[in-house]
Structures are given as C-alpha cells and as structure tokens.
Design a protein around this motif. Structure first.
Motif, PDB file in Angstrom:
ATOM      1  N   ALA A 208       1.864  -2.718 -12.984  1.00  0.00           N
ATOM      2  CA  ALA A 208      -0.324  -2.793 -13.445  1.00  0.00           C
ATOM      3  C   ALA A 208      -0.071  -3.630 -14.604  1.00  0.00           C
ATOM      4  O   ALA A 208      -1.277  -4.713 -14.641  1.00  0.00           O
ATOM      5  CB  ALA A 208      -0.264  -1.811 -13.400  1.00  0.00           C
ATOM      6  N   SER A 255     -10.439  -4.506  -9.686  1.00  0.00           N
ATOM      7  CA  SER A 255      -9.404  -4.423  -8.651  1.00  0.00           C
ATOM      8  C   SER A 255      -9.259  -3.448  -8.443  1.00  0.00           C
ATOM      9  O   SER A 255      -9.921  -2.818  -9.059  1.00  0.00           O
ATOM     10  CB  SER A 255      -8.114  -4.929  -9.517  1.00  0.00           C
ATOM     11  OG  SER A 255      -7.816  -6.292 -10.042  1.00  0.00           O
ATOM     12  N   GLN A 256      -9.545  -2.932  -6.938  1.00  0.00           N
ATOM     13  CA  GLN A 256      -8.716  -2.260  -6.608  1.00  0.00           C
ATOM     14  C   GLN A 256      -7.685  -1.954  -6.627  1.00  0.00           C
ATOM     15  O   GLN A 256      -6.467  -2.250  -6.864  1.00  0.00           O
ATOM     16  CB  GLN A 256      -9.159  -2.297  -4.946  1.00  0.00           C
ATOM     17  CG  GLN A 256     -10.596  -2.546  -4.491  1.00  0.00           C
ATOM     18  CD  GLN A 256     -11.667  -1.436  -4.871  1.00  0.00           C
ATOM     19  OE1 GLN A 256     -11.168  -0.309  -4.870  1.00  0.00           O
ATOM     20  NE2 GLN A 256     -12.323  -1.801  -5.613  1.00  0.00           N
ATOM     21  N   PRO A 257      -7.295   0.071  -7.375  1.00  0.00           N
ATOM     22  CA  PRO A 257      -5.916   0.190  -7.062  1.00  0.00           C
ATOM     23  C   PRO A 257      -5.139   0.189  -6.279  1.00  0.00           C
ATOM     24  O   PRO A 257      -5.470   0.548  -5.160  1.00  0.00           O
ATOM     25  CB  PRO A 257      -6.093   1.418  -7.059  1.00  0.00           C
ATOM     26  CG  PRO A 257      -7.576   1.962  -7.102  1.00  0.00           C
ATOM     27  CD  PRO A 257      -8.979   0.724  -6.882  1.00  0.00           C
ATOM     28  N   HIS A 258      -4.165  -0.184  -6.768  1.00  0.00           N
ATOM     29  CA  HIS A 258      -2.885  -0.699  -5.193  1.00  0.00           C
ATOM     30  C   HIS A 258      -1.638   0.001  -6.033  1.00  0.00           C
ATOM     31  O   HIS A 258      -0.158  -0.435  -5.033  1.00  0.00           O
ATOM     32  CB  HIS A 258      -3.399  -1.821  -4.647  1.00  0.00           C
ATOM     33  CG  HIS A 258      -2.598  -3.309  -5.085  1.00  0.00           C
ATOM     34  ND1 HIS A 258      -3.518  -3.478  -5.199  1.00  0.00           N
ATOM     35  CD2 HIS A 258      -1.892  -3.745  -5.568  1.00  0.00           C
ATOM     36  CE1 HIS A 258      -3.226  -4.500  -6.324  1.00  0.00           C
ATOM     37  NE2 HIS A 258      -2.736  -4.853  -6.760  1.00  0.00           N
ATOM     38  N   TYR A 260       0.311   3.127  -6.536  1.00  0.00           N
ATOM     39  CA  TYR A 260       0.437   4.791  -5.943  1.00  0.00           C
ATOM     40  C   TYR A 260       1.901   5.528  -6.942  1.00  0.00           C
ATOM     41  O   TYR A 260       2.691   5.017  -6.658  1.00  0.00           O
ATOM     42  CB  TYR A 260       0.673   4.303  -4.535  1.00  0.00           C
ATOM     43  CG  TYR A 260      -0.778   4.168  -4.352  1.00  0.00           C
ATOM     44  CD1 TYR A 260      -1.817   5.070  -3.627  1.00  0.00           C
ATOM     45  CD2 TYR A 260      -0.166   2.477  -3.210  1.00  0.00           C
ATOM     46  CE1 TYR A 260      -3.065   3.490  -3.206  1.00  0.00           C
ATOM     47  CE2 TYR A 260      -1.883   2.000  -3.518  1.00  0.00           C
ATOM     48  CZ  TYR A 260      -2.248   2.342  -2.527  1.00  0.00           C
ATOM     49  OH  TYR A 260      -3.874   1.725  -2.504  1.00  0.00           O
ATOM     50  N   GLN A 273      -0.664  10.148 -16.113  1.00  0.00           N
ATOM     51  CA  GLN A 273      -2.089   9.194 -15.721  1.00  0.00           C
ATOM     52  C   GLN A 273      -2.780   8.757 -17.346  1.00  0.00           C
ATOM     53  O   GLN A 273      -2.880   7.888 -17.802  1.00  0.00           O
ATOM     54  CB  GLN A 273      -2.619  10.767 -15.716  1.00  0.00           C
ATOM     55  CG  GLN A 273      -2.456  10.222 -14.111  1.00  0.00           C
ATOM     56  CD  GLN A 273      -3.294  11.666 -13.650  1.00  0.00           C
ATOM     57  OE1 GLN A 273      -3.557  12.898 -14.660  1.00  0.00           O
ATOM     58  NE2 GLN A 273      -3.521  11.515 -12.240  1.00  0.00           N
ATOM     59  N   HIS A 283      -6.775   2.291 -14.332  1.00  0.00           N
ATOM     60  CA  HIS A 283      -8.194   2.492 -13.537  1.00  0.00           C
ATOM     61  C   HIS A 283      -7.598   1.266 -11.510  1.00  0.00           C
ATOM     62  O   HIS A 283      -7.930   1.452 -10.908  1.00  0.00           O
ATOM     63  CB  HIS A 283      -9.453   1.306 -13.470  1.00  0.00           C
ATOM     64  CG  HIS A 283      -8.546  -0.202 -13.973  1.00  0.00           C
ATOM     65  ND1 HIS A 283      -7.797  -0.180 -14.570  1.00  0.00           N
ATOM     66  CD2 HIS A 283      -8.369  -1.715 -13.181  1.00  0.00           C
ATOM     67  CE1 HIS A 283      -7.846  -1.352 -15.682  1.00  0.00           C
ATOM     68  NE2 HIS A 283      -8.061  -2.254 -14.891  1.00  0.00           N
ATOM     69  N   LEU A 284      -5.898   1.024 -11.936  1.00  0.00           N
ATOM     70  CA  LEU A 284      -5.111   1.105 -11.192  1.00  0.00           C
ATOM     71  C   LEU A 284      -3.801   0.982 -10.506  1.00  0.00           C
ATOM     72  O   LEU A 284      -3.387   1.144  -8.896  1.00  0.00           O
ATOM     73  CB  LEU A 284      -4.339  -1.152 -11.392  1.00  0.00           C
ATOM     74  CG  LEU A 284      -5.226  -2.144 -12.482  1.00  0.00           C
ATOM     75  CD1 LEU A 284      -4.589  -2.817 -12.871  1.00  0.00           C
ATOM     76  CD2 LEU A 284      -6.145  -2.266 -11.592  1.00  0.00           C
ATOM     77  N   ILE A 285      -3.324   2.413 -10.602  1.00  0.00           N
ATOM     78  CA  ILE A 285      -3.123   3.079 -10.293  1.00  0.00           C
ATOM     79  C   ILE A 285      -3.564   4.649 -10.485  1.00  0.00           C
ATOM     80  O   ILE A 285      -4.069   5.815 -11.109  1.00  0.00           O
ATOM     81  CB  ILE A 285      -1.730   3.617 -11.303  1.00  0.00           C
ATOM     82  CG1 ILE A 285      -1.566   1.755 -12.283  1.00  0.00           C
ATOM     83  CG2 ILE A 285      -0.415   4.461 -11.073  1.00  0.00           C
ATOM     84  CD1 ILE A 285      -0.169   2.604 -13.067  1.00  0.00           C
ATOM     85  N   GLN A 286      -3.412   4.584  -8.725  1.00  0.00           N
ATOM     86  CA  GLN A 286      -3.757   6.709  -8.337  1.00  0.00           C
ATOM     87  C   GLN A 286      -2.058   7.675  -8.677  1.00  0.00           C
ATOM     88  O   GLN A 286      -0.751   6.976  -7.797  1.00  0.00           O
ATOM     89  CB  GLN A 286      -3.646   6.105  -6.990  1.00  0.00           C
ATOM     90  CG  GLN A 286      -5.281   5.579  -6.446  1.00  0.00           C
ATOM     91  CD  GLN A 286      -5.200   5.487  -5.416  1.00  0.00           C
ATOM     92  OE1 GLN A 286      -4.849   6.359  -4.578  1.00  0.00           O
ATOM     93  NE2 GLN A 286      -7.341   5.321  -5.105  1.00  0.00           N
TER      94      GLN A 286
END
Length: 715
Positions: A208, A255-258, A260, A273, A283-286
């Motif tokens: 990321a 940027s949208q998170p992609h 995971y 987290q 903000h990039l990682i779920q």
C-alpha cells in the motif's frame, strides 16, 4: 559523487540493484550481501529515504589488510575522524566477522573503539563517549579473513525499522523482506491485493505504501547522518520535501481501497489496523477476521488481482498435520474463489507448498532469519471455478506427481471400505486402517472414533532424512484427504523401540481423554500424552475371549497396563478381578475404566506393584489369569531385568502355584520369534496350546507376528 554500499538480505542483491538504479544510483555492482554504487548528495538521500530493500547504507572510509589486533588498531587510529564527527558526538561500533587473530566481534569492536578515542586524545580533544542505546554516529566494521572494511553508517537504526509497526503477531516478517516478497510476487500497482493470513499486516502495508508513493522512511526521526560533518542539509531538505509533497498529493486522490487482509485472530487484526494507521495507509486496506476455510474473493465484479501470503510453517514435525490441512484448504479456496488471479506464497517448507495442489511458474529462494525459504508464484486457472468436484484420491493426484503417494491413498481408501464396515458390525470404534501395507510407507494408521493416529515407524538409518520426511508428509496429506477428518483430530507419532522406563515417558501433557467402545466395553484413550494410547488394538479378540471365559471366576490381570482386559472380564461376569501393574499412572487409568463401566465395586482390586515380586509373595489362587508381560525391561523399579524368552518358564512356575486345579492361564507377548519352552513347561506339569491365529483380528491379518498367544493349563 561518492561510493556507497547498501546492504540487503541474502538473495535480494539483484533486486536491490534494480531499485538503486531506479533511484538514480550509478555504477551499481552486486556483491555478497549488498550493492556498491555511486551517488551524489541528493541520490544518497533518496536511497536512504526511499529504498525498501536496503538494510543499511554505508559510506566506506578505508579498506585494508588486517593480520593482528595491532593492525586493526593502527588502521582505525590513522583515520581523520574529526572530518566526520567531533568529540561531542556519542558513537557506537558495529563489528561483524572474525579471523584467526580477531576471534570475537566484541573484542574487534573494542579495538576499533580504542583507535577512535585515542585518535581524539592525540588531537588534543576530549574522548567521545560510547552510547549503545542512542548513538549519534554508528561505525560499521566488517572483517572477512584478512580483508577489513571500515565504514560510516548513514542509516543509524536499520532501515527495515520503518516506525509504523509498534505491534506485531507471531513471527513477523521484516519490512525489507516483506517488500521484496511483494516486488517478486508479480503484483502491479493499481490492482487488488489479498493476504488471507495477514498477521500484523506487513505485506499489505508495504504494498500500500508503494501504491500511495509513501517513502518507507518518511517519518523517521533520527538518522546516522544527523551529526556527520559531511551531511548536506539543503540537499536533504529538498529530497524530504519532495517526498512529503508526493505523499500528500497521492493521499488527496481519495483512492478506493483494494488491499484486503484476513486473519483468524481478531487481536492480530486490531494490531494490523493500528500498524496501517501508523503507516498512513489505513484508508487503502480493509481488514477482516476470517478463517482460511471460509476465504472468499472480496471482489464481486470480476476484477483480477494477486493473492500474497506468508502462511505459518513449523520446524517441529508435531505441527505437520495441522499445517498440511491448512495448506490443502488454502489451495482449495484459491482454486474455488480466485480463478484467473495470480498467487505468490512464501514458506520455508516446499513440501507444504505442494499441498496447495497448484503448479508454480516461477520461484525464488530467500532467507528469513536462519531459515531457508522459497517464494512460489502461481497463475490460477479460470477453469478452477467451474471444475467438477473430484474424489480425494483424484485431488491428491492433481497435487503431486508421486505415484507411490497415490498408491498409498488408494490402499488406505480400499482398506477403509473393507474394515469400517466390519468394525461397525462388530461394535468397534478403535481399529487399524493401514499397517505398513506398502514398503515405501512404513507406518500405521489407526482410527479412534472420530480421531486418526498416524504412527511412523522410525526409518532405517540408510534412508535419506528428507526423503523420509517427504513420505510422511505425503502420508499425512493422503490420510487427511481420504478420511476427511478435522485437522485437529489427526495425531502424528514417530515410534521407536522402547526399553525400561522409556515406555512410560510422557510425550505431552494435554490431558485429553475420551472413550471408545469395544464389544460393549467403554475404554478411555489418550492419543497425545503417551507413546501408546491406553489400548492395544491387536489384543481386541483376546480381551473378548477373556470376557467369555470369566463368568463366575476369580480373574487376575498381570502387567495390566490400563486394565482393558479387566473391564472385559468384569463385564463378562467375573466373580472378582485383581489388576496389578507397576505404574501408578496406568493403574489410575484402569480405575477410571472401571468407573466408566459402572464396575467400581469392592470385588475389583487394584494393586500397584512390581508384578514379578508381587507374584512370588501372592497367597491367593485364581481361576483365570491373563499375563501379557513386556518383551524386555530393566526398569530401576524392578529388582532384576526381565526377558520374556529367557524368563517365561520361571514366570509359569510362579503362576502355577496360584492357579486353581481347573484354572486357565492366557499368556501373550509381542516378541517376534518367541518360542515356548514346551519341555520345561511339561516338567512343571503344564501344557500350552498356541492360539495366536485365533486372536488376530481382521485389521491385523497382514501382521501375523504382532503378538503370540497361548492357553496354558495343568496337564
């Protein structure tokens, strides 16, 4: 321009060379453990700020030959240290390597320190202080035989310390290693990245930060060049300001998170987290808590990406069944959920990677601390999503080209069909499924209710250790696939010949007991804490026979182990039972077996004693005696050693004395090639009839010599 040297982990030198070239370094030359390069001031600071692979950046000061500690001292003393730092700076010496004269790194570091402080004294300056915790200046000394290199460490603390990872899980990857794994994975910036066993999130955070164009050392507070007189503050401020502006620009793009990350441990997810927040990429990682067995593709719109993972790998073989199942399930989920994706898996166990049942198209070797590791890249076929369900053996065939392993799986499957049907008809929950049927797989597979025990007989010394381990991995993989049992219900043991007290030594202390049923008897077993489980499966028919013979009789069980024969005799209607064993552990086990079967009346006697000594003093008589002595014993708790071949006639003489006129002795042992001394037995007034074949159950029919059994009576 100045010449510098960037160190890195073994195996990553070429990767570092590419990175340094991209950062503007010139004349890059790979060496063991790093890369030599040329750089101006701005490029030097870019390397320090932006390198994701370098462990340290060193400025070599001198290279010389060292043959004695005096050579070492003189070389250091001759350097113009005041051109690098003054006496107010605290310093530390990192010394690596030895030779015939400098045999200890601590001694080498001390001589370098002496040379530095003596230089300052000779210049009429105060002696600078040594600070092991927070030095202003770090000196790096490297000695290889007579070759010596003295350098100034511009990094300060090692560059793998990014500062974002305040909390970690078990066995975390170094950040530099994680970055190398990401770069080798084939992942492309802008595409999805999934880590199904993310731990503290290091792999995802490193990736990321690459995408967010965050310099890995952007938030470092202290550098090795802070007190260096060659430091160029204006060049440094320019490089750092550009890095800060670039990171802010990328952050504002929203940027949208992609990215995971999944992990079974919710506490580790919380740490991941927090680490991502510290690294500026939260903000990039779920992150989500999830078991690998329930792994799902987080993207529903068909976008393809990369799965990257550093699954657990154990050096202890005792963890093998769980790890094999983990990798096997992981491979299944990859094929079911990630068709068309790339995958990159890092592990120290190539054999475990085979359990993924995927074929790699690239692989890289690397070190993780002392461990030799491999990273394999895979292209998951789109067809995987639509492939029909296959049998366990077909899946196993897909995972390996080892035809012998397939033979083992087929044999085990065939045995299960035959034996389990018979066992269910007989009312048996504990039985053998495989008993060294194939020469390449010299092991036993036993079922205890919903558990499986795999016992590997110690391989001969002439068998290659790696080959033997691979066979065991194959066998465990096949057993899990064919039986379909839960991972934590497969127990693996390596069995060797036991003598004396060794047969009573504990293997673990889990205390996990459960009972199995055998011809109506309930018997406690423990599959983990001891070499044996508490139940000798090959004596099953003997125990049944004793139950049928015991009605209305006084029964004696010598060398009773956990008293399973006593249970059958008592359930068969014995008037009384006497159970004798030297081990308190097994005698307590026998007592629990009695209680389990509601047989805890006063007519059941438990005696802790050396069976041979007790027998000589016994003044009671019995109608039915079962004796199953060890083949050999030299326990310290016994007065003399015991050998069943040598001493069985003496034992029979003592047994005759306590045997009623119409009584019966059932004598058994597991010595291969045992020969009953019929003539000496006749002199005692006893006769013996061998019934070994009649006491050999279906699941042991291939192993004719696992035990021998005799009916002995008065002539």
């Amino acid at each position: 321009m100045k010449q510098l040297f960037a160190t890195t982990g073994r195996g990553f030198e070429e990767l570092l060379k590419v990175e340094l070239t991209d950062l503007g370094a010139t004349e890059c030359q790979v060496a063991q453990g790093g890369v030599h390069f040329m750089a101006d001031d701005e490029t030097q600071y870019k390397v320090l700020l932006w390198s994701r692979l370098a462990s340290r950046v060193l400025l070599p000061l001198v290279q010389s030959k060292i043959y004695s500690d005096l050579d070492l001292y003189s070389t250091v003393l001759s350097q113009h240290w005041l051109s690098h730092f003054d006496e107010r700076s605290r310093f530390l010496v990192d010394f690596n390597g030895t030779n015939q004269e400098i045999r200890h790194t601590q001694f080498g570091a001390m001589r370098v320190k002496d040379g530095i402080v003596d230089y300052f004294e000779r210049q009429g300056r105060a002696r600078p202080d040594v600070d092991k915790d927070n030095p202003d200046i770090r000196i790096h000394a490297y000695l290889n035989r007579e070759n010596f290199i003295l350098s100034l460490d511009l990094s300060g603390d090692a560059l793998h310390l990014r500062g974002y990872r305040e909390e970690t899980g078990v066995a975390p990857l170094r950040e530099t290693l994680a970055a190398a794994i990401v770069l080798r994975s084939g992942w492309k910036v802008g595409t999805p990245l999934v880590d199904p066993m993310c731990g503290s999130g290091t792999l995802l955070i490193e990736a990321a930060q690459m995408e967010a164009k965050i310099a890995p050392q952007l938030h470092r507070m202290h550098w090795g060049f802070d007190f260096w007189k060659g430091h160029n503050p204006s060049a440094w401020e320019k490089v750092k300001t550009e890095a800060v502006e670039l990171a802010e620009t990328e952050f504002n793009k929203n940027s949208q998170p992609h990215f995971y990350g999944f992990d079974l441990d919710h506490r580790v997810i919380q740490k991941a987290q927090h680490n991502a927040q510290q690294a500026g990429v939260a903000h990039l990682i779920q992150f989500k808590q999830s078991d690998i067995g329930a792994l799902k593709n987080p993207l529903e719109h068909g976008e393809k990406g990369t799965v990257i993972c550093n699954p657990p790998y154990g050096e202890r073989l005792g963890t093998t069944p769980a790890l094999i199942a983990l990798y096997s399930v992981f491979g299944q989920r990859l094929k079911q959920q990630f068709g068309g994706w790339n995958a990159s898996i890092f592990s120290s166990e190539p054999s475990l990677l085979d359990c993924l049942r995927l074929r790699s198209h690239r692989q890289f070797k690397a070190k993780n601390g002392p461990l030799d590791c491999v990273q394999k890249n895979y292209q998951i076929s789109d067809r995987s999503l639509t492939e029909p369900e296959q049998s366990a053996v077909q899946n196993l065939a897909f995972s390996t080209n080892n035809n012998v392993a397939i033979d083992f799986a087929n044999r085990l499957q065939k045995n299960i069909k035959k034996i389990e049907k018979w066992a269910n008809q007989q009312g048996l929950q504990a039985y053998r499924l495989y008993d060294a049927d194939l020469p390449d797989y010299n092991l036993a597979v036993d079922r205890y209710a919903d558990h499986i025990v795999v016992q590997e007989y110690a391989p001969p010394k002439n068998i290659d250790e790696n080959k033997a381990r691979q066979r065991l991995l194959d066998a465990v993989t096949a057993t899990l696939a064919v039986t379909g049992i839960e991972t934590n219900k497969l127990i693996l043991k390596v069995r060797q010949k036991q003598k004396g007290k060794n047969q009573y030594e504990k293997l673990a202390n889990k205390g996990e007991y459960f009972y199995v049923e055998e011809y109506g008897a309930k018997l406690w077993v423990n599959l983990t804490d001891y070499l044996d489980t508490g139940l000798f499966l090959d004596h099953r028919l003997t125990r049944k026979m004793l139950g049928e013979m015991a009605k209305g009789k006084e029964f004696l069980n010598l060398f009773a182990y956990t008293g399973s024969a006593t249970i059958h005799a008592a359930l068969g209607g014995a008037k009384s039972t006497t159970t004798v064993d030297m081990s308190n552990t097994y005698l307590n086990w026998a007592e629990q077996n009695l209680i389990l079967n509601d047989l805890d009346g006063k007519q059941h006697h438990l005696i802790q004693a050396d069976c041979l000594q007790w027998l000589e003093k016994c003044d009671r008589q019995f109608d039915l005696i079962f004796v199953d002595p060890p083949t050999f014993s030299n326990s310290k708790r016994m007065e003399d050693s015991w050998d069943v071949q040598r001493d069985h006639i003496k034992l029979m003489g003592n047994l005759k004395r306590i045997l009623r006129p119409n009584g019966t002795i059932v004598f058994s042992n597991n010595k291969r090639g045992f020969k009953m001394d019929v003539e000496s037995l006749a002199e005692l007034g006893l006769s013996a009839v061998e019934i070994s074949n009649k006491t050999l159950p279906l699941d042991f029919e291939r192993n004719k010599q696992i035990h021998n059994c005799w009916i002995v009576q008065r002539t």
